[in-house]
Design a protein around this motif. Structure first.
Motif, PDB file in Angstrom:
ATOM      1  N   CYS A 423      15.537  95.291  39.003  1.00 38.03           N
ATOM      2  CA  CYS A 423      14.918  96.627  39.675  1.00 38.03           C
ATOM      3  C   CYS A 423      13.546  96.297  39.715  1.00 38.03           C
ATOM      4  CB  CYS A 423      15.086  97.568  38.446  1.00 38.03           C
ATOM      5  SG  CYS A 423      16.646  97.883  38.038  1.00 38.03           S
ATOM      6  N   GLY A 424      12.705  95.435  39.393  1.00 39.44           N
ATOM      7  CA  GLY A 424      11.400  95.291  39.521  1.00 39.44           C
ATOM      8  C   GLY A 424      11.163  94.815  41.168  1.00 39.44           C
ATOM      9  N   CYS A 436      20.923 104.675  35.550  1.00 39.29           N
ATOM     10  CA  CYS A 436      20.965 104.959  34.204  1.00 39.29           C
ATOM     11  C   CYS A 436      20.508 103.894  33.024  1.00 39.29           C
ATOM     12  CB  CYS A 436      22.318 105.247  33.994  1.00 39.29           C
ATOM     13  SG  CYS A 436      22.841 105.574  32.549  1.00 39.29           S
ATOM     14  N   PRO A 437      19.613 104.413  32.191  1.00 41.30           N
ATOM     15  CA  PRO A 437      18.962 103.365  31.477  1.00 41.30           C
ATOM     16  C   PRO A 437      20.230 102.716  30.488  1.00 41.30           C
ATOM     17  CG  PRO A 437      18.132 105.423  30.950  1.00 41.30           C
ATOM     18  CD  PRO A 437      18.764 105.560  32.220  1.00 41.30           C
ATOM     19  N   ALA A 446      28.285  95.901  36.366  1.00 41.80           N
ATOM     20  CA  ALA A 446      29.191  96.744  37.348  1.00 41.80           C
ATOM     21  C   ALA A 446      28.727  97.913  37.806  1.00 41.80           C
ATOM     22  CB  ALA A 446      30.665  96.625  36.850  1.00 41.80           C
ATOM     23  N   ALA A 447      28.123  98.826  36.599  1.00 44.68           N
ATOM     24  CA  ALA A 447      27.419 100.065  36.847  1.00 44.68           C
ATOM     25  C   ALA A 447      26.386 100.144  37.719  1.00 44.68           C
ATOM     26  CB  ALA A 447      27.534 100.763  35.527  1.00 44.68           C
ATOM     27  N   LEU A 448      25.587  99.018  37.276  1.00 48.87           N
ATOM     28  CA  LEU A 448      24.127  98.841  37.798  1.00 48.87           C
ATOM     29  C   LEU A 448      24.162  98.502  39.317  1.00 48.87           C
ATOM     30  CD1 LEU A 448      22.475  96.867  35.131  1.00 48.87           C
ATOM     31  CD2 LEU A 448      21.975  99.307  35.790  1.00 48.87           C
ATOM     32  N   LEU A 449      25.277  97.680  39.666  1.00 47.55           N
ATOM     33  CA  LEU A 449      25.607  97.194  40.976  1.00 47.55           C
ATOM     34  C   LEU A 449      26.090  98.616  41.708  1.00 47.55           C
ATOM     35  CD1 LEU A 449      26.983  93.667  40.646  1.00 47.55           C
ATOM     36  CD2 LEU A 449      24.871  94.433  41.604  1.00 47.55           C
ATOM     37  N   GLU A 450      26.787  99.461  41.205  1.00 47.90           N
ATOM     38  CA  GLU A 450      27.472 100.622  41.892  1.00 47.90           C
ATOM     39  C   GLU A 450      25.990 101.579  42.325  1.00 47.90           C
ATOM     40  OE1 GLU A 450      30.014 102.848  39.332  1.00 47.90           O
ATOM     41  OE2 GLU A 450      31.781 101.339  39.793  1.00 47.90           O
ATOM     42  N   GLN A 451      25.247 101.456  41.365  1.00 54.37           N
ATOM     43  CA  GLN A 451      24.096 102.467  41.585  1.00 54.37           C
ATOM     44  C   GLN A 451      23.383 101.598  42.860  1.00 54.37           C
ATOM     45  OE1 GLN A 451      22.804 105.144  40.399  1.00 54.37           O
ATOM     46  NE2 GLN A 451      20.982 105.115  41.198  1.00 54.37           N
TER      47      GLN A 451
END
Length: 499
Positions: A423-424, A436-437, A446-451
């Motif tokens: 993210c940085g 979402c933290p 998987a959820a982070l890549l969806e974001q």
């Protein structure tokens, strides 16, 4: 008159620039400042592409003074000594410290409905009179130490109205506390809409509700299949949870804002647009408090709902469906969107309650949590509502190597998306602050890549729609090169390589 600051001989293109071409014009957008600028002329496309392709040096000589000033004011060009990430970090931590106090109260984990996708265990755990006293004491102490002048209470479950006595007692206690302390009070509730009292307006006024969230999972047939009554809670053989929720919404819109969460999965997706048409026929968009639409993709929300990874709607299909829902409703209907203020995309200036310094979730199990999605996960607790007396010996010994009950507390206190490996380095950072933290805590890649995929597909729509009304599906998604810029040192672990 104060002299204008000297412009450095060399400037850098911002790492947060984006450009989108439409009909011979180009919209230049900076995610850190939220500034949009429509460029026209032969050089518009080339300038937009160059400013948004890499963090590279530009000479400050040879510019039209007015154009250069607009690029500086909008944050499109920055002084090489200016640390853009540091400013985003400062804004993030200021938001954490300044966020209003939000207290989420899980009155019970029990529910009268049996939604197939529910990640909670529907236990009979609930908060009681002694817990109400302890919660009021906790809030009083935190108000005293924090100096916060507002309190928002979110009634949560399970179905919170399965424990109405707790709501009545604690609501009255907290409102009295706020009056004594000169603190502004308001509340919201997340409910399935089947257990409300007859006097809807009285309930809203008595508990100072400013927002009610009700969910519909399609039209009546599909909704009732997904939100069926549990056997011991069925009020009548032919009872319809859909009819109950719709009747409640009809009544609520005279008194309070209602956020209609439309839960979508592959089996009920065909109902999404007809549901918008039903809302229009019932006049929900023209009421004293017009309804707010909140499309939601049924997905993997918790460690307890892993099975939804295989049964949820894919994100691309959901984005297209949400766009169809917006088109069916028209521009006058409000769709819930945390990223848009006054019709335009803006950088984040607030955090979710899980990150706010003075916010907490009280679980029905008497534990304290940071995130409401964790109330069924005791190992994610960050404390207890009431300390266990030392003389009490646990019935079961703690397993060797097991983390302490509040092991996550330090993580939540220190979490900073600007320090995260991926993210940085990301150009979307000021817009989403890492998403979402909870996904970071659980290493849910998987959820982070969806974001990330969401921003690649939707950023163009957000930027262009105020100017041209462009639909999501009409725009190609951004590529990785737009998310991770050449010239930026990308930390190890990112999917992008440094230039």
């Amino acid at each position: 008159m104060q002299a204008a600051a000297a412009v450095p001989a060399m400037l850098l293109a911002s790492r947060y620039n984006f450009s989108f071409a439409q009909g011979g014009r180009v919209v230049l957008f900076n995610a850190r400042t939220g500034t949009s600028w429509v460029l026209e002329g032969e050089a518009a496309a080339a300038l937009g592409a160059e400013l948004s392709s890499a963090v590279q040096a530009w000479s400050s000589e040879g510019w039209d003074p007015a154009v250069l000033q607009r690029l500086l004011d909008g944050g499109f060009l920055v002084d090489p000594d200016f640390d853009e990430v540091a400013q985003v970090r400062h804004r993030y931590w200021a938001a954490r410290h300044e966020a209003p106090m939000v207290v989420t109260v899980t009155t019970t984990l029990d529910c009268n409905l049996a939604c197939y996708y529910c990640y909670e265990e529907r236990s009979e755990q609930q908060l009681e009179h002694g817990d109400a006293v302890a919660i009021a004491r906790w809030v009083a102490q935190r108000i005293g130490t924090s100096g916060k002048r507002s309190l928002h209470v979110d009634w949560y479950g399970g179905e919170p109205l399965l424990n109405p006595g707790l709501i009545e007692e604690l609501s009255a206690s907290l409102q009295a506390l706020c009056r004594e302390q000169g603190v502004r009070y308001d509340a919201s509730i997340v409910s399935n809409g089947t257990l409300w009292p007859q006097d809807v307006g009285g309930f809203v006024a008595r508990h100072a509700l400013r927002e009610v969230q009700i969910s519909l999972d399609g039209l009546e047939h599909e909704h009732n299949r997904r939100r069926r009554y549990r056997r011991q809670h069925r009020p009548a053989p032919d009872a319809s949870s859909f009819a109950q929720a719709v009747a409640l919404i009809d009544a609520l819109l005279d008194h309070v804002r209602v956020d209609l969460r439309v839960n979508v999965d592959p089996g009920n997706a065909a109902d999404a647009v007809p549901l918008m048409e039903m809302a229009r026929r019932r006049g929900w968009f023209q009421r004293r408090h017009p309804i707010v639409m909140a499309p939601a993709r049924l997905a993997h929300f918790s460690e307890r709902s892993e099975f939804m990874r295989q049964h949820g709607l894919d994100t691309v299909t959901f984005d297209a469906l949400a766009s169809q829902m917006r088109s069916a409703c028209g521009d006058s209907v409000r769709f819930e969107d945390p990223y848009v203020a006054n019709g335009r995309l803006q950088p984040r200036t607030s955090v979710c309650a899980a990150l706010a310094d003075d916010s907490v979730v009280f679980g029905a199990d008497k534990s304290l949590y940071r995130c409401g999605l964790q109330v069924s996960e005791p190992h994610r607790a960050v404390g207890r509502l009431q300390a266990t007396p030392r003389r009490v010996i646990p019935i079961r010994p703690v397993e060797a190597g097991a983390p302490p009950a509040d092991a996550d507390a330090g993580w939540w206190a220190a979490y900073d998306p600007t320090e995260e490996t991926r993210c940085g380095s990301c150009s979307f950072l000021p817009l989403c602050w890492g998403g979402c933290p909870k996904h970071h805590l659980e290493d849910d890649t998987a959820a982070l890549l969806e974001q990330c995929g969401y921003w690649r597909r939707n950023l163009g729509r957000y930027v262009l729609q105020p100017w041209f009304g462009v639909a999501t599906e009409a725009l190609p998604p951004l590529g990785e090169e737009a998310q991770f810029r050449r010239g930026v040192a990308v930390l190890p672990g990112s999917c992008s390589a440094a230039a």
